[in-house]
Design a protein around this motif. Sequence first.
Motif, PDB file in Angstrom:
ATOM      1  N   CYS A   1       7.717  27.540  32.589  1.00 28.40           N
ATOM      2  CA  CYS A   1       7.608  26.808  33.855  1.00 28.40           C
ATOM      3  C   CYS A   1       6.150  26.483  34.163  1.00 28.40           C
ATOM      4  N   ILE A   2       5.908  25.248  34.588  1.00 32.73           N
ATOM      5  CA  ILE A   2       4.546  24.778  34.867  1.00 32.73           C
ATOM      6  C   ILE A   2       4.512  24.222  36.292  1.00 32.73           C
ATOM      7  N   HIS A   3       3.632  24.814  37.106  1.00 36.17           N
ATOM      8  CA  HIS A   3       3.553  24.452  38.532  1.00 36.17           C
ATOM      9  C   HIS A   3       2.819  23.129  38.747  1.00 36.17           C
ATOM     10  N   GLY A   4       2.805  22.685  40.012  1.00 40.65           N
ATOM     11  CA  GLY A   4       2.147  21.426  40.357  1.00 40.65           C
ATOM     12  C   GLY A   4       0.789  21.610  41.015  1.00 40.65           C
ATOM     13  N   SER A   5       0.274  20.522  41.605  1.00 41.76           N
ATOM     14  CA  SER A   5      -1.072  20.491  42.185  1.00 41.76           C
ATOM     15  C   SER A   5      -1.257  21.578  43.248  1.00 41.76           C
ATOM     16  N   GLY A   6      -2.356  22.322  43.113  1.00 43.00           N
ATOM     17  CA  GLY A   6      -2.713  23.319  44.116  1.00 43.00           C
ATOM     18  C   GLY A   6      -1.804  24.524  44.139  1.00 43.00           C
ATOM     19  N   ASP A   7      -0.959  24.634  43.160  1.00 43.85           N
ATOM     20  CA  ASP A   7       0.045  25.694  43.176  1.00 43.85           C
ATOM     21  C   ASP A   7      -0.276  26.751  42.122  1.00 43.85           C
ATOM     22  N   SER A   8       0.693  27.603  41.827  1.00 42.06           N
ATOM     23  CA  SER A   8       0.503  28.639  40.803  1.00 42.06           C
ATOM     24  C   SER A   8       1.873  29.052  40.292  1.00 42.06           C
ATOM     25  N   ALA A   9       1.859  29.973  39.339  1.00 40.54           N
ATOM     26  CA  ALA A   9       3.122  30.429  38.738  1.00 40.54           C
ATOM     27  C   ALA A   9       4.090  30.983  39.772  1.00 40.54           C
ATOM     28  N   SER A  10       3.548  31.473  40.905  1.00 39.62           N
ATOM     29  CA  SER A  10       4.429  32.091  41.904  1.00 39.62           C
ATOM     30  C   SER A  10       5.376  31.078  42.535  1.00 39.62           C
ATOM     31  N   LEU A  11       5.105  29.776  42.350  1.00 39.33           N
ATOM     32  CA  LEU A  11       6.030  28.731  42.822  1.00 39.33           C
ATOM     33  C   LEU A  11       7.462  29.009  42.366  1.00 39.33           C
ATOM     34  N   TRP A  12       7.592  29.601  41.183  1.00 37.93           N
ATOM     35  CA  TRP A  12       8.909  29.699  40.543  1.00 37.93           C
ATOM     36  C   TRP A  12       9.654  30.981  40.862  1.00 37.93           C
ATOM     37  N   GLY A  13       9.060  31.865  41.699  1.00 39.88           N
ATOM     38  CA  GLY A  13       9.642  33.189  41.909  1.00 39.88           C
ATOM     39  C   GLY A  13      11.110  33.158  42.302  1.00 39.88           C
ATOM     40  N   ALA A  14      11.451  32.364  43.310  1.00 42.19           N
ATOM     41  CA  ALA A  14      12.832  32.355  43.812  1.00 42.19           C
ATOM     42  C   ALA A  14      13.781  31.725  42.789  1.00 42.19           C
TER      43      ALA A  14
END
Length: 235
Positions: free
Chosen positions: A8-21
């Motif tokens: 999984c690859i996050h978007g602008s200004g984000d991080s891997a934690s975007l995908w937690g849920a």
Amino acid sequence: MVTETLVCIHGSGDSASLWGATVASLPGVTVAALDLPGHGALVATPGPEQLSVGDYAAAARDEIARLGLGDVCLVGHSLGAAVALRLALDAPSLVRRLVIVGGGARLRVLPALLAEAQTAPDATAAQLVGLGFAASHDAQAGAYLATRQPLAPGTLHRDLAACDAFDITADLGRITQPTLLIVGAEDRLTPPKYATFLAERLPNARALVIPGAGHYVPIEAPDALANAIREWLAE
Ligand code: COA
């Protein structure tokens, strides 16, 4: 049954934690969520002042190699979707399938946002998240913004500039991997027409619109996203 690893690859200004849920709703599936340079765990190693989507794709490719992975399903959101499409072109043997969430063949950025990101990135981040969440998810948008990881200086502008320069319109016919395109029905940053454009030109793609969600599908509708991925991978 899902056999390949999801990267999984996050978007602008984000991080891997975007995908937690989303990951929490995919029990039994092997997932690696990456941080791009300057984001999340890589906040101290942002790299050069300017990075293109191709540069981010090269960094993701190095990280996938470091993890000993190959033949993966790339799942990308927004800038991360551009990185995933770029990797599918640049390293096709690495990419078995693609899930593109809130993506596009081009990702032009509102000029005012791009300019502001240079001088007032926190205000730009707030604007992007405000525009990005569906109006009915406004309360969730504030909470999400408050929990995002710190970025290396200049990172949000660098991300948005990379998006703004991204254009693979002429190359879409070469992306032959099976591709699931997911977009929120209320997405104002990468509207559903961007997914339709991709679906009509990628040789092996299908689009799915998530009702009620905006651009931040992994936060706004993680269960729907996880179910869509699981069902599609199981086909
Ligand atoms: N897929 C399909 N169509 C696209 C597209 C894509 N990836 N990118 C742009 N287009 C469409 C536009 O909607 C427009 O269609 P229209 O003529 O029917 O209105 C046309 O192609 C020309 O677009 P563009 O060259 O980008 O110029 P523009 O002046 O219409 O739009 C922006 C520029 C920045 C205002 C616009 O791209 C936008 O609103 N972007 C979304 C906001 C944003 O900042 N998103 C961040 C993404 S990370």
